[in-house]
Scaffold this motif. Structure first.
Motif, PDB file in Angstrom:
ATOM      1  N   VAL A  23       0.818  -1.221   0.000  1.00 42.57           N
ATOM      2  CA  VAL A  23       0.000   0.000   0.000  1.00 42.57           C
ATOM      3  C   VAL A  23       0.852   1.271   0.000  1.00 42.57           C
ATOM      4  CG1 VAL A  23      -1.770   1.295   1.274  1.00 42.57           C
ATOM      5  CG2 VAL A  23      -1.849  -1.204   1.246  1.00 42.57           C
ATOM      6  N   GLY A  24       1.797   1.336   0.927  1.00 42.79           N
ATOM      7  CA  GLY A  24       2.556   2.556   1.135  1.00 42.79           C
ATOM      8  C   GLY A  24       3.322   3.040  -0.076  1.00 42.79           C
ATOM      9  N   LYS A  25       3.892   2.116  -0.832  1.00 46.19           N
ATOM     10  CA  LYS A  25       4.679   2.489  -2.007  1.00 46.19           C
ATOM     11  C   LYS A  25       3.823   3.242  -3.020  1.00 46.19           C
ATOM     12  CE  LYS A  25       7.540  -0.587  -3.590  1.00 46.19           C
ATOM     13  NZ  LYS A  25       8.237  -1.659  -4.344  1.00 46.19           N
ATOM     14  N   ARG A  26       2.598   2.759  -3.225  1.00 42.41           N
ATOM     15  CA  ARG A  26       1.681   3.451  -4.153  1.00 42.41           C
ATOM     16  C   ARG A  26       1.407   4.873  -3.682  1.00 42.41           C
ATOM     17  NH1 ARG A  26      -1.503  -1.564  -4.378  1.00 42.41           N
ATOM     18  NH2 ARG A  26      -2.589  -0.656  -2.625  1.00 42.41           N
ATOM     19  N   ASN A  27       1.216   5.038  -2.363  1.00 40.95           N
ATOM     20  CA  ASN A  27       0.963   6.372  -1.818  1.00 40.95           C
ATOM     21  C   ASN A  27       2.138   7.303  -2.064  1.00 40.95           C
ATOM     22  OD1 ASN A  27      -1.488   5.427  -0.864  1.00 40.95           O
ATOM     23  ND2 ASN A  27      -0.765   5.125   1.222  1.00 40.95           N
ATOM     24  N   VAL A  28       3.351   6.805  -1.861  1.00 44.67           N
ATOM     25  CA  VAL A  28       4.551   7.617  -2.074  1.00 44.67           C
ATOM     26  C   VAL A  28       4.663   8.012  -3.541  1.00 44.67           C
ATOM     27  CG1 VAL A  28       7.080   7.627  -2.020  1.00 44.67           C
ATOM     28  CG2 VAL A  28       5.790   6.694  -0.088  1.00 44.67           C
ATOM     29  N   LEU A  29       4.471   7.057  -4.443  1.00 46.63           N
ATOM     30  CA  LEU A  29       4.570   7.357  -5.877  1.00 46.63           C
ATOM     31  C   LEU A  29       3.532   8.390  -6.301  1.00 46.63           C
ATOM     32  CD1 LEU A  29       5.290   3.770  -7.231  1.00 46.63           C
ATOM     33  CD2 LEU A  29       6.893   5.707  -7.110  1.00 46.63           C
ATOM     34  N   LYS A  30       2.362   8.321  -5.704  1.00 50.99           N
ATOM     35  CA  LYS A  30       1.302   9.301  -5.991  1.00 50.99           C
ATOM     36  C   LYS A  30       1.736  10.703  -5.533  1.00 50.99           C
ATOM     37  CE  LYS A  30      -3.674   9.633  -5.204  1.00 50.99           C
ATOM     38  NZ  LYS A  30      -4.792   9.010  -4.496  1.00 50.99           N
ATOM     39  N   ILE A  31       2.330  10.776  -4.351  1.00 52.26           N
ATOM     40  CA  ILE A  31       2.837  12.059  -3.837  1.00 52.26           C
ATOM     41  C   ILE A  31       3.924  12.596  -4.764  1.00 52.26           C
ATOM     42  CG2 ILE A  31       4.192  13.132  -1.982  1.00 52.26           C
ATOM     43  CD1 ILE A  31       2.671  11.204  -0.042  1.00 52.26           C
ATOM     44  N   LEU A  32       4.835  11.723  -5.175  1.00 49.17           N
ATOM     45  CA  LEU A  32       5.964  12.160  -5.997  1.00 49.17           C
ATOM     46  C   LEU A  32       5.550  12.654  -7.371  1.00 49.17           C
ATOM     47  CD1 LEU A  32       8.793   9.608  -5.145  1.00 49.17           C
ATOM     48  CD2 LEU A  32       8.319  11.847  -4.143  1.00 49.17           C
ATOM     49  N   ASP A  33       4.378  12.261  -7.845  1.00 51.12           N
ATOM     50  CA  ASP A  33       3.878  12.780  -9.131  1.00 51.12           C
ATOM     51  C   ASP A  33       3.859  14.302  -9.150  1.00 51.12           C
ATOM     52  OD1 ASP A  33       3.522  10.387 -10.438  1.00 51.12           O
ATOM     53  OD2 ASP A  33       1.367  10.241 -10.017  1.00 51.12           O
TER      54      ASP A  33
END
Length: 171
Positions: free
Chosen positions: A139-149
């Motif tokens: 879960v967390g990795k997807r959240n980080v990648l979304k933030i980094l967008d």
């Protein structure tokens, strides 16, 4: 690369955040902060969770300063300034099996008192780290990648396992 003065490092438990933060701090003479120590006040009698207001004020004091390196897995709303004010964001996307190995290695070193810890290295925390690592993977990795967008012009995703390669690229 010009030396950034405000750096946000994010990744799962065992990804190398603290190690990288310490090295960059020493190289560039910038203080580093662990978000866990923003959440928790470390006392000799045990850790005390800061109130949301205390935590937010403490973090604002850091992010409003001229130079900092902030590392931690936290990516909730209260950490937004750490991304917004950063000159450089580094996501350590270390492979799952490497993080697992590092969790075990760290625990053994802490139990043998070879490595210091901000917390008491109990079996309960040890097993929680595996849960946190799995949660981050799922879960967390997807959240980080979304933030980094939103910050792709000044963010780096490092998928390697050798920090030296990343350090050389940053220096």
């Amino acid at each position: 690369m010009n030396n950034p003065t405000k750096i946000r490092i994010i990744g799962s438990v065992g990804s190398g955040k603290t190690t990288l933060a310490k090295k960059l701090s020493a190289k560039w003479k910038i203080p580093y902060y662990e978000l866990d120590n923003v959440v928790w006040r470390r006392e000799s009698t045990g850790d005390i969770r800061r109130t949301e207001e205390e935590r937010n004020q403490f973090l604002a004091g850091i992010t409003n300063s001229n130079a900092w390196i902030i590392e931690g897995v936290h990516n909730e709303e209260w950490t937004n300034d750490t991304f917004e004010k950063a000159d450089l964001i580094i996501f350590l996307d270390t492979p799952y099996y490497i993080r697992t190995y590092r969790i075990i290695k760290r625990f053994i070193k802490q139990k043998l008192r070879i490595e210091k810890s901000h917390y008491e290295p109990t079996w309960q925390i040890f097993f929680k780290m595996f849960k946190w690592n799995r949660y981050f993977e799922e879960v967390g990795k997807r959240n980080v990648l979304k933030i980094l967008d939103s910050y792709n012009t000044h963010s780096v995703i490092y998928k390697g396992i050798r920090m030296k390669k990343l350090e050389y690229a940053l220096y």
